[in-house]
Design an enzyme around this catalytic site. Structure first.
Site, mmCIF file in Angstrom:
data_model
loop_
_atom_site.group_PDB
_atom_site.id
_atom_site.type_symbol
_atom_site.label_atom_id
_atom_site.label_comp_id
_atom_site.label_asym_id
_atom_site.label_seq_id
_atom_site.Cartn_x
_atom_site.Cartn_y
_atom_site.Cartn_z
ATOM 1 N N ASP A 166 0.860 -1.179 0.000
ATOM 2 C CA ASP A 166 0.000 0.000 0.000
ATOM 3 C C ASP A 166 0.902 1.236 0.000
ATOM 4 O OD1 ASP A 166 1.010 0.287 2.516
ATOM 5 O OD2 ASP A 166 -0.888 0.037 3.561
ATOM 6 N N ASP B 263 -7.889 -7.272 0.357
ATOM 7 C CA ASP B 263 -6.968 -7.514 1.468
ATOM 8 C C ASP B 263 -7.673 -7.051 2.724
ATOM 9 O OD1 ASP B 263 -6.496 -4.497 0.993
ATOM 10 O OD2 ASP B 263 -5.467 -4.899 2.878
#
Lengths: 376, 376
Positions: free
Chosen positions: A92, A271
């Site tokens: 991320d 996720d």
């Protein structure tokens, strides 16, 4: 990176696909276990590979940047080498953690200044810096730097924040496109749709994000406290705009039911820390519903955690033993429950893929979502 | 239980033996990993069996009695069934924990009253009760209830305590001999030599303990803070008195060097929390000495934890990665380091057995003890 759409469900927007990366192929829909600091908590990499059958795992840029730090990761030759995970990785952008973990932070057009939650040291993340950091970490898929708005969020703030996220995306793409990968394999940059729970903002953002024509697209700012129906409404709007030919990643989602409902709307990648975080507190996701293993009803249930499972630990240990371990805060309890939940999530995704391939996804999904949320 | 002496080292008192139990045979000298609450912390039972190659593990009566409690363990059919460990088990008597973990306790001739460290509830352990409890837990080898004196301990207290331990032993043996095992296999009761660091007390205690002619004998009250030389002196005195035909178990010992020195004096069995507890703090025992993985020198050492090891995790992960995990308090760090240390301890015992079989133990031991304590 290459994405191939292999099948579509006749009764929903669910898709079966394959993502090819330098570290292997990923069958979608896929759930990606979260390895915050370069480790999926309480699970060996060998267990992820052989028992959970994870195809790709996540790392968090914020955590890895602070510790072990970029110098160590670069010397190691990137995160794959550092944590001995030779399969696909995604990082991320660090944005979400900057907003959720740091006490002192300041968001400006240039970027975000924040204090480390570890030692209070001051740092600046800009779109350019975050691209450079993710080049060093070296994940196969990296994320644009965005602002993830909280819920609730007033319209005016959501719009301004979204516009800044779009300006930051331009800077991310420019920096990404003018830099090279460091370790001899290519990386792909996914931009992120924002816009809180406002339909018109989500539409504008999805159009903007799609216009960049990157190799995949993500949806952020959901699963931050809004009702599930609002999440699904936003996913639906956005999926109708994002191109069919690119993978769609819904960030930070969610429960097993959330996964199935969003697959039905056209999402390919997920996720979430839920399967591992909740495992450590004794919550088990199963085919029959949700177990709180700390409840007294499991005290003398000596049946296996799941006798129908092909996971060694589901068959080896009893519910009563796992309850004892979780109550006693034994590390093995976290290990067993984390393995169980991840294995279940990955099993559920495999089932979803099989049902999409068979054209039976929609009915199966409707049957499963009635059961998976039940407390048993 | 049957003990067979298979070889003796020509240059020391080291012995090679085999203990036969209802749950399998144990090659001695043996190190027994400690599974306090029915779990060796951070290690799966399957890893103990296949990777560490543990032959027998310990459970702590005090912990298991308090949680999950005897009712649950009995309903499960004993600890082997409860924790899915189908190999030999040994339980201590709970005495050591009563003295070390509880804040409020009172030792009387009848037994010891104490308050649970979990919820403050009051309990009474008597020699008879501790036999009954260990019948319910169902370990293959169980221990007599004793008082473990602290170090230092004045002579008068050590003598009085030892005499009471001897009187308690008589009560333990009577209760044990008048009761039956609960799960269809036999259990063996080991008495414990006490006497602090006083030569004459240790001699008297060893003679008393030997006179009971049980299936094995233990030495307690050592490794409680005394210098290693005093420990070895007491072991030597006691081993000269305890019968050669019975296994000798030195409780709560110790470092790798402690193990080798005590094997040379005639000890067959060891247990200690050190390999797992120290692992969680980043201390690794290796063939070349002791590593503190938190030290900065390992920060960018990307070589495997031990490339000569046959343990998967020693070869998969690097020192730099393990350092990062331990510093970040990641559970995987505890898993990797605990596996490493237990695997090393068990490897060391296997090497010791091979050298006793070859008649080369003494020189090997002298070479190894120079290295194993070094900080590297």
């Amino acid at each position: 990176m290459k994405f191939t759409l292999k099948a579509k469900d006749p009764n929903s927007k669910a898709r079966l696909g394959e993502i090819e990366t330098a570290h292997g192929n990923i069958q979608t829909p896929v759930f990606m276990p979260v390895g915050t600091a370069g480790s999926v908590k309480a699970v060996h990499q060998s267990e992820l590979l052989n028992d959970v059958k994870a195809q790709i795992i996540l790392g968090n840029t914020y955590h890895l940047y602070l510790r072990p730090g970029l110098d160590i990761i670069q010397k190691a030759g990137g995160l794959h080498k550092f944590n001995s995970w030779d399969k696909p990785l995604l990082t991320d952008s660090g944005g979400f953690q900057v907003y959720s973990l740091t006490e002192v932070r300041k968001i400006k057009e240039e970027g975000v200044t924040f204090q480390s939650h570890i030692d209070g040291s001051r740092h600046l993340f800009t779109p350019e810096r975050v691209m450079d950091i993710q080049r060093i970490i070296g994940a196969d898929i990296i994320m644009a730097f965005d602002e993830c708005t909280p819920y609730p969020c007033d319209y005016s703030y959501a719009r301004k924040s979204m516009d800044m996220t779009h300006r930051w995306l331009k800077r991310c793409c420019e920096r990404f496109d003018e830099t090279e990968p460091l370790y001899g394999y290519s990386q792909s940059l996914f931009p992120i749709v924002q816009g809180s729970v406002y339909k018109d903002l989500r539409e504008r953002s999805a159009e903007k994000i799609a216009s960049y024509n990157r190799e995949g697209n993500a949806i952020g700012g959901l699963s931050v406290g809004e009702p599930a129906e609002e999440m699904y409404a936003m996913t639906e709007i956005v999926c109708n705009i994002l191109p069919e030919s690119k993978p769609r990643y819904l960030m930070g989602v969610g429960t097993p039911v959330n996964l199935l409902e969003n697959i039905a709307l056209g999402i390919d990648m997920f996720d979430c820390v839920m399967p591992t975080r909740n495992a450590r507190n004794g919550m088990l996701f199963t085919k029959e519903g949700i177990i709180n293993i700390k409840n007294k009803k499991w005290e003398d249930d000596f049946s296996p955690i799941d006798e129908s499972s092909d996971l060694f630990s589901d068959r080896l240990y009893s519910k009563a033993y796992l309850r004892h371990l979780i109550r006693s805060k034994e590390i093995l309890g976290a290990q067993i429950a984390s393995l169980h939940n991840l294995h279940f999530y990955l099993w559920l995704m495999e089932e979803a893929r099989n049902h999409i391939a068979d054209g039976t996804f929609y009915n199966w999904k409707n049957k499963m979502t009635k059961v998976l949320d039940q407390k048993i």
